[in-house]
Write a protein that holds these residues in place. Structure first.
Motif, mmCIF file in Angstrom:
data_model
loop_
_atom_site.group_PDB
_atom_site.id
_atom_site.type_symbol
_atom_site.label_atom_id
_atom_site.label_comp_id
_atom_site.label_asym_id
_atom_site.label_seq_id
_atom_site.Cartn_x
_atom_site.Cartn_y
_atom_site.Cartn_z
ATOM 1 N N ASN A 1 0.847 -1.202 0.000
ATOM 2 C CA ASN A 1 0.000 0.000 0.000
ATOM 3 C C ASN A 1 0.879 1.247 0.000
ATOM 4 O O ASN A 1 2.094 1.174 0.205
ATOM 5 C CB ASN A 1 -0.990 0.010 1.169
ATOM 6 C CG ASN A 1 -0.301 -0.036 2.506
ATOM 7 O OD1 ASN A 1 0.465 0.858 2.832
ATOM 8 N ND2 ASN A 1 -0.552 -1.078 3.269
ATOM 9 N N GLY A 2 0.241 2.378 -0.221
ATOM 10 C CA GLY A 2 0.971 3.630 -0.363
ATOM 11 C C GLY A 2 1.596 4.109 0.936
ATOM 12 O O GLY A 2 2.678 4.708 0.937
ATOM 13 N N TYR A 3 0.904 3.856 2.019
ATOM 14 C CA TYR A 3 1.443 4.277 3.321
ATOM 15 C C TYR A 3 2.797 3.606 3.551
ATOM 16 O O TYR A 3 3.780 4.265 3.915
ATOM 17 C CB TYR A 3 0.441 3.902 4.422
ATOM 18 C CG TYR A 3 0.637 4.658 5.713
ATOM 19 C CD1 TYR A 3 -0.280 5.619 6.118
ATOM 20 C CD2 TYR A 3 1.745 4.414 6.525
ATOM 21 C CE1 TYR A 3 -0.104 6.319 7.294
ATOM 22 C CE2 TYR A 3 1.924 5.105 7.700
ATOM 23 C CZ TYR A 3 1.006 6.060 8.082
ATOM 24 O OH TYR A 3 1.181 6.749 9.250
ATOM 25 N N ASN B 1 5.604 4.875 1.199
ATOM 26 C CA ASN B 1 6.186 6.147 1.618
ATOM 27 C C ASN B 1 7.090 5.977 2.837
ATOM 28 O O ASN B 1 8.202 6.517 2.873
ATOM 29 C CB ASN B 1 5.076 7.165 1.890
ATOM 30 C CG ASN B 1 4.480 7.680 0.593
ATOM 31 O OD1 ASN B 1 5.116 7.623 -0.454
ATOM 32 N ND2 ASN B 1 3.256 8.167 0.654
ATOM 33 N N HIS C 1 0.603 14.498 2.290
ATOM 34 C CA HIS C 1 -0.177 13.406 2.876
ATOM 35 C C HIS C 1 0.461 12.928 4.186
ATOM 36 O O HIS C 1 1.689 12.902 4.326
ATOM 37 C CB HIS C 1 -0.221 12.249 1.870
ATOM 38 C CG HIS C 1 -1.164 11.158 2.251
ATOM 39 N ND1 HIS C 1 -0.754 10.017 2.890
ATOM 40 C CD2 HIS C 1 -2.507 11.046 2.088
ATOM 41 C CE1 HIS C 1 -1.808 9.235 3.091
ATOM 42 N NE2 HIS C 1 -2.877 9.835 2.605
ATOM 43 N N SER D 1 1.077 10.148 5.415
ATOM 44 C CA SER D 1 2.070 9.070 5.341
ATOM 45 C C SER D 1 3.463 9.622 5.029
ATOM 46 O O SER D 1 4.470 9.078 5.488
ATOM 47 C CB SER D 1 1.666 8.040 4.285
ATOM 48 O OG SER D 1 1.528 8.638 3.013
ATOM 49 N N ASP E 1 3.516 15.876 -2.452
ATOM 50 C CA ASP E 1 2.408 15.254 -3.177
ATOM 51 C C ASP E 1 2.485 15.768 -4.622
ATOM 52 O O ASP E 1 2.938 16.888 -4.849
ATOM 53 C CB ASP E 1 1.062 15.734 -2.607
ATOM 54 C CG ASP E 1 0.590 14.981 -1.359
ATOM 55 O OD1 ASP E 1 1.416 14.364 -0.673
ATOM 56 O OD2 ASP E 1 -0.627 15.042 -1.077
ATOM 57 N N SER F 1 -3.948 15.945 -1.904
ATOM 58 C CA SER F 1 -5.101 15.051 -1.796
ATOM 59 C C SER F 1 -6.347 15.712 -1.234
ATOM 60 O O SER F 1 -7.451 15.279 -1.527
ATOM 61 C CB SER F 1 -4.736 13.819 -0.970
ATOM 62 O OG SER F 1 -4.132 14.183 0.255
ATOM 63 N N ASP G 1 4.932 11.945 -4.582
ATOM 64 C CA ASP G 1 3.881 10.947 -4.351
ATOM 65 C C ASP G 1 2.686 11.359 -5.196
ATOM 66 O O ASP G 1 1.968 12.295 -4.865
ATOM 67 C CB ASP G 1 3.533 10.933 -2.857
ATOM 68 C CG ASP G 1 2.316 10.054 -2.548
ATOM 69 O OD1 ASP G 1 1.723 9.500 -3.493
ATOM 70 O OD2 ASP G 1 1.972 9.943 -1.360
ATOM 71 N N ALA H 1 -0.169 9.864 -5.948
ATOM 72 C CA ALA H 1 -1.316 8.982 -5.706
ATOM 73 C C ALA H 1 -2.559 9.413 -6.494
ATOM 74 O O ALA H 1 -3.302 8.574 -6.995
ATOM 75 C CB ALA H 1 -1.638 8.948 -4.214
ATOM 76 N N HIS H 2 -2.768 10.738 -6.614
ATOM 77 C CA HIS H 2 -3.994 11.237 -7.258
ATOM 78 C C HIS H 2 -3.765 11.746 -8.675
ATOM 79 O O HIS H 2 -4.700 12.191 -9.328
ATOM 80 C CB HIS H 2 -4.612 12.365 -6.422
ATOM 81 C CG HIS H 2 -4.954 11.939 -5.032
ATOM 82 N ND1 HIS H 2 -6.151 11.369 -4.696
ATOM 83 C CD2 HIS H 2 -4.213 11.956 -3.899
ATOM 84 C CE1 HIS H 2 -6.151 11.073 -3.405
ATOM 85 N NE2 HIS H 2 -4.990 11.423 -2.897
ATOM 86 N N THR I 1 0.104 5.105 -6.246
ATOM 87 C CA THR I 1 -0.658 4.119 -5.480
ATOM 88 C C THR I 1 -1.680 3.468 -6.406
ATOM 89 O O THR I 1 -2.087 4.051 -7.411
ATOM 90 C CB THR I 1 -1.351 4.727 -4.238
ATOM 91 O OG1 THR I 1 -2.404 5.572 -4.660
ATOM 92 C CG2 THR I 1 -0.364 5.517 -3.397
ATOM 93 N N LYS J 1 -6.332 3.971 -5.971
ATOM 94 C CA LYS J 1 -7.121 5.104 -6.441
ATOM 95 C C LYS J 1 -7.498 4.879 -7.908
ATOM 96 O O LYS J 1 -8.359 4.067 -8.169
ATOM 97 C CB LYS J 1 -6.363 6.393 -6.151
ATOM 98 C CG LYS J 1 -6.512 6.680 -4.650
ATOM 99 C CD LYS J 1 -5.453 7.468 -3.991
ATOM 100 C CE LYS J 1 -5.724 7.443 -2.485
ATOM 101 N NZ LYS J 1 -4.560 7.760 -1.689
ATOM 102 N N GLY K 1 -2.471 -1.401 -3.496
ATOM 103 C CA GLY K 1 -1.021 -1.523 -3.567
ATOM 104 C C GLY K 1 -0.404 -0.191 -3.931
ATOM 105 O O GLY K 1 -1.100 0.840 -3.967
HETATM 106 C C1 PLP Z 1 -4.035 7.497 -0.411
HETATM 107 C C2 PLP Z 1 -2.697 8.096 -0.352
HETATM 108 C C3 PLP Z 1 -1.615 7.382 0.157
HETATM 109 C C4 PLP Z 1 -1.785 6.040 0.805
HETATM 110 O O1 PLP Z 1 -1.961 5.043 -0.148
HETATM 111 P P1 PLP Z 1 -2.665 3.688 0.290
HETATM 112 O O2 PLP Z 1 -2.324 2.737 -0.776
HETATM 113 O O3 PLP Z 1 -4.121 3.978 0.388
HETATM 114 O O4 PLP Z 1 -2.062 3.307 1.614
HETATM 115 C C5 PLP Z 1 -0.370 7.947 0.091
HETATM 116 N N1 PLP Z 1 -0.180 9.180 -0.414
HETATM 117 C C6 PLP Z 1 -1.209 9.918 -0.882
HETATM 118 C C7 PLP Z 1 -0.945 11.279 -1.428
HETATM 119 C C8 PLP Z 1 -2.494 9.405 -0.854
HETATM 120 O O5 PLP Z 1 -3.516 10.139 -1.272
#
Ligand code: PLP
Length: 396
Positions: free
Chosen positions: A105-107, A110, A131, A133, A172, A176, A201, A203-204, A233, A236, A242
């Motif tokens: 996962n993303g947490y 990071n 974020h 994390s 980021d 987010s 990061d 993620a979005h 990540t 999303k 993952g």
């Molecule tokens: C959701 C998110 C994460 C965590 O990712 P997960 O896979 O949900 O643990 C990390 N960084 C950002 C910017 C996020 O939005």
């Protein structure tokens, strides 16, 4: 003295900050059943509409038939299976980087990346609005930790001047809770000038941004020299679960050797990697998803601005409506829910004090008619909130 948890919980409630988990009783999507009620939802991060896609489900099912259900061990022992490896190769190719490394996962991605790259005697500089994390990772690393003003290269530069040891700048890609985008070209330039590394990061950003959905670096045309450490990540836009890090051969080998959240955990189920391989293919090739989403974003912004709502500086699917007071944000969320529309209120500490908001997110799975229903509901509900007694204007 013992733990007075009831007092802590009561204080949380009194501040309108108590969190509750809505129970989702349907698959993820625009139309959901939550706590027994059918609702039109605008709050998931499934931007490409892939979380319940039949082809992704079929790939997961076929993967389970072929590879079983459990990873069975960590990657370094005997849990690194053929689908994991194939997904890493596909993600490397997608991001145009020599290698990618899959995390659960993303947490953890990071935490693992930051703590493997910097430690005592080093420096980690982070955007204030990163974020949680990333902030946790910076603190855990033991490196000198400092947060610069949001998206502010001057604020970063003064901190870079004082940095010691190896220096990692962390941001980021798309923020987010605000939906705005990092000023990445300028951040990369500032970092390079001081021999610091930039870690993004995104993620979005993966999915909605970039011509092929490869996110903010594709959007700005930046390469591995500008952004040596790129995180994505998979929960999303990819619709599965993952995360991954994409970068150089040496970066990935370093993480395999030193990233504790990578080493000491069981690999994700291999069938999940099979599902993500399919969703990656759909995310890259079905351009209509990005185009439709962009049209919905335009439609929502125009409609919300006409209603006089306070939008943020965002061209991404994250379109928060700034409210300010937590109680008012909760009340607006509740009023919408009574009319069959679900948008969650985001309150401190997830956002700064006084920055409560309704975090509207749009997905390629939404229709224009559904976005219009959201706008209609906002038009009805917003005036019911009345005057904001707590706003600075009223106290002035
Ligand atoms: C959701 C998110 C994460 C965590 O990712 P997960 O896979 O949900 O643990 C990390 N960084 C950002 C910017 C996020 O939005």
């Amino acid at each position: 003295m013992s733990f007075d948890l009831n007092a802590r919980l009561a204080a949380r409630r009194a501040e309108h900050l108590y969190r509750q988990r809505p129970l989702l009783q349907s698959p993820q999507g625009p139309e959901v059943i939550v706590d027994g009620k059918k609702l039109l939802a605008f709050c998931n991060n499934d931007y490409m509409g892939l979380a319940n896609h039949p082809e992704v489900i079929a790939a997961w099912q076929a993967g389970a038939e072929r590879w079983g259900v459990g990873g069975g061990a960590s990657h370094l022992v005997i849990g690194h299976s053929t689908p994991h490896h194939a997904l890493e190769e596909a993600l490397a190719e997608f991001t145009g980087r020599p290698r990618a490394l899959l995390f659960s996962n993303g947490y953890m991605a990071n935490l693992g990346t930051v703590t493997a790259l910097v430690g005592q005697g080093d420096t980690v500089l982070e955007d204030r609005l990163n974020h949680a994390s990333l902030l946790d990772a910076g603190l855990l690393s033991g490196a000198r930790f400092s947060r610069y003003l949001h998206n502010d290269c001057d604020s970063l530069a003064t901190r870079l001047d004082k940095a010691v040891g190896d220096t990692l700048v962390v941001t980021d890609g798309v923020f987010s809770m605000d939906g705005d985008v990092a000023d990445l070209s300028a951040l990369a330039k500032a970092a390079k000038a001081k021999n610091a590394w930039l870690m993004v990061d995104d993620a979005h950003g993966f999915g909605p941004l970039g011509a092929s959905g490869a996110g903010i670096v594709e959007h700005f045309g930046l390469g591995i020299d500008d952004v040596p450490v790129l995180i994505g990540t998979l929960g999303k836009s990819f619709g599965t679960a993952g995360a991954f890090i994409a970068g150089s051969e040496e970066l990935i080998e370093t993480l395999i050797q030193f990233a504790r959240p990578y080493i000491y955990t069981t690999s994700q189920p291999p069938a999940l990697a099979c599902a993500t391989l399919k969703s990656l293919e759909l995310l890259r090739t079905e351009h209509w998803r990005r185009e439709h989403l962009a049209a919905l974003i335009k439609q929502f912004r125009a409609g919300a601005q006409a209603l006089g709502l306070a939008l943020m500086d965002s061209f991404t699917p994250i379109q928060p409506i700034l409210i300010g007071d937590s109680g008012r944000a909760l009340r607006l969320s509740q009023l919408l829910r009574e009319r069959g529309v679900m948008v969650t209120a985001i309150r401190p500490p997830t956002v700064p004090a006084g920055g409560a908001r309704l975090r509207v997110t749009l997905s390629a799975a939404h229709s224009e008619a559904q976005v219009q229903l959201l706008l209609n509901a906002l038009e009805q509900c917003f005036p019911l909130l009345g005057v904001d007694e707590s706003s600075e204007l009223n106290h002035a």
